[in-house]
Scaffold this active site. Structure first.
Site, mmCIF file in Angstrom:
data_model
loop_
_atom_site.group_PDB
_atom_site.id
_atom_site.type_symbol
_atom_site.label_atom_id
_atom_site.label_comp_id
_atom_site.label_asym_id
_atom_site.label_seq_id
_atom_site.Cartn_x
_atom_site.Cartn_y
_atom_site.Cartn_z
ATOM 1 N N VAL A 14 0.824 -1.206 0.000
ATOM 2 C CA VAL A 14 0.000 0.000 0.000
ATOM 3 C C VAL A 14 0.863 1.265 0.000
ATOM 4 O O VAL A 14 0.639 2.184 -0.780
ATOM 5 C CB VAL A 14 -0.936 -0.019 1.245
ATOM 6 C CG1 VAL A 14 -1.526 1.350 1.515
ATOM 7 C CG2 VAL A 14 -2.043 -1.043 1.038
ATOM 8 N N ARG A 37 14.430 -3.304 2.602
ATOM 9 C CA ARG A 37 13.437 -2.725 1.686
ATOM 10 C C ARG A 37 13.910 -1.342 1.211
ATOM 11 O O ARG A 37 13.814 -1.008 0.040
ATOM 12 C CB ARG A 37 12.090 -2.630 2.420
ATOM 13 C CG ARG A 37 10.981 -1.922 1.653
ATOM 14 C CD ARG A 37 10.297 -2.825 0.664
ATOM 15 N NE ARG A 37 9.075 -2.258 0.122
ATOM 16 C CZ ARG A 37 8.658 -2.454 -1.129
ATOM 17 N NH1 ARG A 37 9.363 -3.209 -1.952
ATOM 18 N NH2 ARG A 37 7.534 -1.938 -1.543
ATOM 19 N N THR A 91 -1.858 -4.584 9.449
ATOM 20 C CA THR A 91 -2.818 -4.821 10.539
ATOM 21 C C THR A 91 -3.218 -6.297 10.513
ATOM 22 O O THR A 91 -4.303 -6.646 10.042
ATOM 23 C CB THR A 91 -4.067 -3.909 10.382
ATOM 24 O OG1 THR A 91 -4.467 -3.926 9.006
ATOM 25 C CG2 THR A 91 -3.798 -2.502 10.808
ATOM 26 N N THR A 126 -6.122 -0.879 7.253
ATOM 27 C CA THR A 126 -7.497 -1.345 7.475
ATOM 28 C C THR A 126 -7.677 -1.713 8.951
ATOM 29 O O THR A 126 -6.895 -2.497 9.490
ATOM 30 C CB THR A 126 -7.787 -2.579 6.601
ATOM 31 O OG1 THR A 126 -7.436 -2.254 5.258
ATOM 32 C CG2 THR A 126 -9.244 -2.974 6.665
ATOM 33 N N CYS A 266 -6.106 -9.333 3.698
ATOM 34 C CA CYS A 266 -7.221 -8.375 3.699
ATOM 35 C C CYS A 266 -8.537 -9.112 3.915
ATOM 36 O O CYS A 266 -9.054 -9.145 5.014
ATOM 37 C CB CYS A 266 -7.249 -7.603 2.387
ATOM 38 S SG CYS A 266 -5.871 -6.466 2.253
ATOM 39 N N ARG A 337 1.581 -14.034 1.763
ATOM 40 C CA ARG A 337 1.133 -13.934 3.152
ATOM 41 C C ARG A 337 -0.251 -14.562 3.330
ATOM 42 O O ARG A 337 -1.153 -14.309 2.551
ATOM 43 C CB ARG A 337 1.094 -12.459 3.582
ATOM 44 C CG ARG A 337 2.485 -11.888 3.771
ATOM 45 C CD ARG A 337 2.430 -10.427 4.045
ATOM 46 N NE ARG A 337 1.872 -9.684 2.933
ATOM 47 C CZ ARG A 337 1.583 -8.389 2.981
ATOM 48 N NH1 ARG A 337 1.760 -7.717 4.081
ATOM 49 N NH2 ARG A 337 1.098 -7.780 1.925
HETATM 50 N N1 NAD Z 1 -2.092 -5.140 0.264
HETATM 51 C C1 NAD Z 1 -3.362 -4.870 0.038
HETATM 52 O O1 NAD Z 1 -3.978 -5.394 -0.881
HETATM 53 C C2 NAD Z 1 -4.110 -3.886 0.835
HETATM 54 C C3 NAD Z 1 -5.200 -3.219 0.249
HETATM 55 C C4 NAD Z 1 -5.895 -2.301 0.991
HETATM 56 C C5 NAD Z 1 -5.537 -2.082 2.307
HETATM 57 N N2 NAD Z 1 -4.482 -2.758 2.881
HETATM 58 C C6 NAD Z 1 -4.137 -2.466 4.249
HETATM 59 O O2 NAD Z 1 -3.013 -1.596 4.247
HETATM 60 C C7 NAD Z 1 -2.171 -1.875 5.366
HETATM 61 C C8 NAD Z 1 -0.770 -2.177 4.881
HETATM 62 O O3 NAD Z 1 -0.798 -3.369 4.107
HETATM 63 P P1 NAD Z 1 0.374 -3.778 3.132
HETATM 64 O O4 NAD Z 1 -0.140 -4.915 2.326
HETATM 65 O O5 NAD Z 1 0.920 -2.587 2.430
HETATM 66 O O6 NAD Z 1 1.448 -4.295 4.175
HETATM 67 P P2 NAD Z 1 2.967 -4.675 3.868
HETATM 68 O O7 NAD Z 1 3.348 -5.692 4.862
HETATM 69 O O8 NAD Z 1 3.150 -4.935 2.414
HETATM 70 O O9 NAD Z 1 3.758 -3.335 4.172
HETATM 71 C C9 NAD Z 1 3.877 -2.768 5.395
HETATM 72 C C10 NAD Z 1 5.237 -2.091 5.489
HETATM 73 O O10 NAD Z 1 5.258 -1.426 6.717
HETATM 74 C C11 NAD Z 1 6.533 -1.583 7.297
HETATM 75 N N3 NAD Z 1 6.400 -1.362 8.733
HETATM 76 C C12 NAD Z 1 5.886 -2.186 9.664
HETATM 77 N N4 NAD Z 1 5.892 -1.582 10.863
HETATM 78 C C13 NAD Z 1 6.418 -0.347 10.665
HETATM 79 C C14 NAD Z 1 6.700 0.750 11.521
HETATM 80 N N5 NAD Z 1 6.413 0.704 12.816
HETATM 81 N N6 NAD Z 1 7.263 1.850 10.990
HETATM 82 C C15 NAD Z 1 7.545 1.899 9.673
HETATM 83 N N7 NAD Z 1 7.313 0.913 8.820
HETATM 84 C C16 NAD Z 1 6.748 -0.200 9.317
HETATM 85 C C17 NAD Z 1 6.949 -2.978 6.916
HETATM 86 O O11 NAD Z 1 8.354 -3.131 6.988
HETATM 87 C C18 NAD Z 1 6.399 -3.091 5.487
HETATM 88 O O12 NAD Z 1 7.359 -2.712 4.536
HETATM 89 C C19 NAD Z 1 -2.848 -3.021 6.113
HETATM 90 O O13 NAD Z 1 -3.661 -2.484 7.107
HETATM 91 C C20 NAD Z 1 -3.696 -3.680 5.045
HETATM 92 O O14 NAD Z 1 -4.801 -4.341 5.604
HETATM 93 C C21 NAD Z 1 -3.751 -3.631 2.144
#
Ligand code: NAD
Length: 427
Positions: A14, A37, A91, A126, A266, A337
């Site tokens: 995201v 990363r 989350t 989310t 999700c 995941r």
């Molecule tokens: N991937 C999807 O399809 C999608 C779509 C809509 C919403 N979301 C929501 O968006 C959010 C993020 O999802 P994602 O898929 O991008 O996750 P992800 O795991 O791909 O990315 C999260 C990133 O955050 C970093 N991170 C974790 N803790 C941190 C901190 N304290 N400080 C800084 N960086 C930190 C991690 O290293 C990782 O690179 C979630 O709540 C998810 O439910 C995801």
């Protein structure tokens, strides 16, 4: 409001597309605790494959300046002069399917440690309604010593991207926005409007915006659970579910859901967030949890169907060699995941079969580390007793399954993408 400098906290599926998009118009710092990363991003490499390398290259900056573009960093000092902080951290749920807010609270702590008067913090992760105002903002107040809605402000704008989907990219998906006061709501909305081509919908409150996202995914989960239940019922009755759905879909208001494995972080996770909050209010969310239970049972169901087909064909189960096509949680994306293909594999292994995985998208090292399963990006050069097409990667459409089948081998098509001649059964 003066043109903001934006910090994106968490550069995953995201955060990175969002950071890249804002960086076409603003000075952006992408912050992530994962130093590997950050190194990869500095080299212009996105392992999630969500951002086209050429697009990333166009915005990447090698120095943290006030100029338009994206600077990536793990150093907290680099986000100190930002004025808008957008949090996009994971989350997940724990093994008991309870919400894990630790990444959000840690990210809030980070933001709190650099926050200044008049700054705005926007959450995108989310969550269930209430997390922003009841969990995250108090953490920011605690660390920063600043008062919410007096010294600093907040917003919530849920992300709706669909990994692997190259048509519905972030700027082409209408975005829900919200703010902690009417004035801030407009500022937040204008900020997103400045980059989202599809436009925005300004929700009346942060809780409404939070709830709107969590129900989008819960609705999908329940609808998929319904067709998964139909697949089980029609399976018992010897009726082809796909034929039934094809016929039913000819009515204009029949919803076109298809059965399948519901994995990822999700759809298979978010309903638990809503269910948890409902239970805290004394309400038992029977439908939401029934959907989860049904969908979580599908891996074992698929495995049992494959074994039945093999028995029908007098194939020996013990030590049978089974090829699984695909291990990512969905098609044409490398994300493994919470993949429910693992449920199929684990269940098949309980029958003492040998399972091999071919997935041209998944990173074999990541698969090994996460699940202890050997997967290969190359198609194996041998023949199997059974083949399970578990993920609908485009590459699988061109596979000649005859090269992979022993004479009596069975083919089970979870995704219903093979022709009827090429498969013995589909979900
Ligand atoms: N991937 C999807 O399809 C999608 C779509 C809509 C919403 N979301 C929501 O968006 C959010 C993020 O999802 P994602 O898929 O991008 O996750 P992800 O795991 O791909 O990315 C999260 C990133 O955050 C970093 N991170 C974790 N803790 C941190 C901190 N304290 N400080 C800084 N960086 C930190 C991690 O290293 C990782 O690179 C979630 O709540 C998810 O439910 C995801």
């Amino acid at each position: 409001m003066k043109k903001p400098k934006i910090a994106i906290i968490g550069l995953g599926y995201v955060g990175l597309p969002l950071a890249r998009l804002f960086a076409t118009k603003y000075a952006v710092v992408g912050f992530d605790i994962n130093t590997q990363r950050i190194e990869e991003l500095h080299a212009g490499k996105d392992t999630t494959l969500e951002v086209v390398e050429a697009d990333l290259e166009k915005v990447l900056k090698s120095e943290n300046t006030q100029e338009i573009g994206l600077y990536c960093s793990s150093g907290i000092e680099d986000i100190r002069d930002c004025t808008v902080y957008i949090v996009t951290v994971p989350t997940p749920v724990d093994k008991n399917n309870r919400a894990v807010l630790t990444p959000l609270l840690k990210a809030s702590e980070t933001v709190g440690s650099v926050l200044k008067k008049e700054d705005i913090v926007i959450y995108e992760s989310t969550v269930y309604p209430g997390v922003t105002e009841e969990e995250c903002l108090p953490e920011i107040e605690r660390v920063s010593g600043l008062k919410f809605n007096v010294d600093f402000y907040a917003g919530y704008s849920p992300e709706r991207i669909n990994p692997g989907d190259k048509k519905h990219t972030i700027e082409h998906i209408l975005k829900v926005t919200s703010g902690s006061t009417p004035e801030i709501a407009i500022i937040v909305d204008d900020l997103y409007k400045s980059v989202i081509i599809a436009g925005t919908h300004l929700a009346p409150t942060i809780k409404v915006a939070e709830a709107s996202k969590v129900i989008e995914n819960s609705q999908r989960d329940i609808n998929i659970a319904f067709v998964n239940e139909l697949a089980k019922i029609f399976g018992l009755m010897g009726i082809d579910t796909q034929d039934v759905l094809e016929a039913a879909r000819t009515k204009w208001n029949f919803l076109p859901f298809t059965p399948g494995l519901v994995g990822g972080h999700c759809i298979g996770v978010d309903p638990y967030y809503l269910a948890q909050k409902a239970q805290e209010f004394g309400y038992h969310p029977g439908i939401i949890l029934a959907g989860r239970q049904l969908n979580d049972s599908m891996g074992e169901y698929v495995a049992s169907q494959v074994i039945k087909l093999m028995i029908d064909r007098d194939l020996k189960i013990k030590n049978a060699e089974i090829l699984i096509l695909g291990i990512t949680f969905k098609e044409n994306c490398p994300d493994i995941r919470n993949t429910k293909v693992m449920d199929v594999i684990s269940s098949l292994r309980t029958y003492n079969t040998h399972v091999e995985v071919y997935d041209p998208w998944a990173n074999p090292k990541e698969v090994q580390e996460s699940y202890g399963v050997i997967s290969s990006k190359k198609c194996p050069n041998k023949k199997f007793d059974a083949i399970v097409l578990a993920v609908g990667h485009a590459e699988f459409l061109d596979l000649d399954l005859n090269l992979l089948k022993k004479p009596e081998a069975v083919v089970y098509d979870v995704k219903n993408i093979l022709s009827k001649e090429d498969r013995d059964k589909s979900l």
